[in-house]
Structures are given as C-alpha cells and as structure tokens.
Enzyme design. Structure first.
Site, PDB file in Angstrom:
ATOM      1  N   ILE A  12       0.823  -1.206   0.000  1.00 25.50           N
ATOM      2  CA  ILE A  12       0.000   0.000   0.000  1.00 25.50           C
ATOM      3  C   ILE A  12       0.858   1.258   0.000  1.00 25.50           C
ATOM      4  O   ILE A  12       0.365   2.369  -0.181  1.00 25.50           O
ATOM      5  CB  ILE A  12      -0.955   0.006   1.217  1.00 25.50           C
ATOM      6  CG1 ILE A  12      -2.102   1.009   1.020  1.00 25.50           C
ATOM      7  CG2 ILE A  12      -0.194   0.309   2.510  1.00 25.50           C
ATOM      8  CD1 ILE A  12      -3.049   0.648  -0.102  1.00 25.50           C
ATOM      9  N   GLY A  13       2.180   1.094   0.202  1.00 22.37           N
ATOM     10  CA  GLY A  13       3.069   2.243   0.173  1.00 22.37           C
ATOM     11  C   GLY A  13       3.649   2.637   1.518  1.00 22.37           C
ATOM     12  O   GLY A  13       4.032   3.797   1.701  1.00 22.37           O
ATOM     13  N   LYS A  14       3.729   1.678   2.445  1.00 19.51           N
ATOM     14  CA  LYS A  14       4.324   1.986   3.755  1.00 19.51           C
ATOM     15  C   LYS A  14       5.755   2.477   3.620  1.00 19.51           C
ATOM     16  O   LYS A  14       6.176   3.415   4.294  1.00 19.51           O
ATOM     17  CB  LYS A  14       4.341   0.746   4.657  1.00 19.51           C
ATOM     18  CG  LYS A  14       3.014   0.230   5.122  1.00 19.51           C
ATOM     19  CD  LYS A  14       3.173  -0.818   6.216  1.00 19.51           C
ATOM     20  CE  LYS A  14       4.144  -1.931   5.877  1.00 19.51           C
ATOM     21  NZ  LYS A  14       3.776  -2.712   4.695  1.00 19.51           N
ATOM     22  N   LYS A  55      13.113  -1.251   9.951  1.00 19.00           N
ATOM     23  CA  LYS A  55      12.191  -2.261   9.435  1.00 19.00           C
ATOM     24  C   LYS A  55      12.111  -3.367  10.467  1.00 19.00           C
ATOM     25  O   LYS A  55      13.112  -4.025  10.765  1.00 19.00           O
ATOM     26  CB  LYS A  55      12.694  -2.806   8.093  1.00 19.00           C
ATOM     27  CG  LYS A  55      11.791  -3.863   7.468  1.00 19.00           C
ATOM     28  CD  LYS A  55      10.481  -3.274   6.996  1.00 19.00           C
ATOM     29  CE  LYS A  55       9.626  -4.353   6.320  1.00 19.00           C
ATOM     30  NZ  LYS A  55       8.348  -3.824   5.822  1.00 19.00           N
ATOM     31  N   GLY A  66       3.643  -5.775   6.333  1.00 24.00           N
ATOM     32  CA  GLY A  66       2.259  -5.909   5.892  1.00 24.00           C
ATOM     33  C   GLY A  66       1.315  -5.063   6.730  1.00 24.00           C
ATOM     34  O   GLY A  66       1.658  -3.967   7.182  1.00 24.00           O
TER      35      GLY A  66
END
Length: 220
Positions: free
Chosen positions: A17-19, A41, A124
């Site tokens: 989604i573009g995180k 991350k 995710g």
C-alpha cells in the site's frame, strides 16, 4: 506531520500500500525540519542479507551512499531478515528459525537512545502473523507505540482503512496519523479524490486528535 520525540509504528491497510514510500518521505520531511530521525524495518522478508525497504527509505530520504547511517551497517535498522517473500510466521518456518522479538525490541531501543524519532515500519498490515501465536497488532499494543497508518485512494481502501482503524481502537492503540499515499492511488481519479475526501472527513469525526498527511506523487 508533527511528531514528538519517540518511537512510531508505521503500518498499512494492506500489503503493497506504500508503507515504505510513506516512511521514507516522512523521514525526509523530518530531516528537513532539523530533526534527528532514523527508520527501522521490524521484520524484512523476501530479502537476503540486506533490507530492500531500508534501502528504499534511504533513497527517499535523499541520502547518498556515503551518508548512510552507521546503524544500517550495524544491523540495527533491519534486525531480522528472511528470504521467502511471505508473512514472518511462514518465512521463519521455511528457514527453521523463530522470530527473535527480543532482538527487535533491543535494536529499537538502541535507536531510540541515539535518535529523537524512530519510524518503525511493520510487515504488511496490522493483522499479519509474526508467529503462530502473535499478530503484528499484538506486538504494537504490548509496546505501547502510537501508530501511523498508511492508506491510498485505490478501490477498496475505504473498507480496509476503516477496518484497520477499528482494530486500533479495539486494541487501544493510539492513532497518531493517517498517511494518504497518492503513489498508490486508483487510476480512476474520481475514486481517488472521493476516497481522500471521505477518509479525511471520517478521521476528523472519529479520530479528531489524529493528523491527516497527504503524500503527493513525487520522485525520490
């Protein structure tokens, strides 16, 4: 987006989604404000030895190779990397390993001691299983991190966003802000524009303390 000193967990309403783009651009904006910020991350899958998402953060932050963080080389910004491109519970299983949550937490705390703001990107969405017993949202709730949720204007985003917002409320996790990432908009501009309007109005009504932050289409 205004952020106080601390650790912020960045999640998305769905996979891809573009995180990563949203995290990198937000970090770049904070750097431009003179803030000491670093990204992390939580768990990287689909990679070996090097986190592609951390590399993407640095690219959007506008950092040249010789400007990279020492913490990247130390492994603090990507403490857990697994090869198979799947949710952590499966990626770890395929390597006959277990997710070292203590290592992740320790790395996050070291970063928080060195930097004013830590942007911790998840894997995710909120309900992704980290292990067979633990969901991503469970981890965030346990740590008490405020959440920044990334959404977009593609078809289905309203449904996915509202479900994620309700989950955050159910788990009593503070929503610090909603990032609307235009890089992942629907090709139908009418859908994209209305989605942005609807989500902004919804946020003002149901989460008035949260910020709405629009990431326009731009180049790294």
């Amino acid at each position: 987006m205004k952020l106080e000193k601390g650790i912020y967990f960045i999640s998305g309403i769905d996979t891809d989604i573009g995180k990563t783009v949203g995290t990198g651009i937000l970090a770049r904006e904070l750097m431009a404000q003179g803030r000491a910020v670093i990204t992390q991350k939580m768990v990287q899958t689909g990679c070996e030895f090097l986190s592609e998402d951390i590399e993407e953060h640095r690219r959007w932050m506008g950092l040249a190779e010789d400007e990279r963080f020492l913490e990247d080389k130390e492994g603090l910004t990507a403490p857990q990397i697994f090869a198979y491109p799947a949710s952590p519970h499966l990626a770890t299983k395929l390597e006959n390993k277990s997710l070292d949550l203590a290592l992740i937490e320790q790395a996050t705390q070291v970063l928080a001691e060195r930097y004013e703001v830590v942007l911790l990107e998840g894997a995710g969405g909120l309900m992704v299983p980290l292990t067979e017993e633990l969901l991503c949202i469970d981890y965030v709730a346990t740590k008490g991190y405020p959440c920044i949720l990334v959404t977009s204007g593609r078809l289905g985003s309203i449904n996915h966003t509202l479900l994620s917002l309700h989950a955050l409320r159910q788990y009593q996790i503070t929503l610090h802000g909603l990032i609307y990432n235009a890089h992942h908009d629907s090709e139908d501009s009418l859908i994209a524009m209305d989605t942005q309007r609807y989500l902004q109005d919804y946020l003002q009504k149901h989460f008035p303390a949260a910020q709405f932050y629009v990431v326009p289409i731009q180049k790294a």
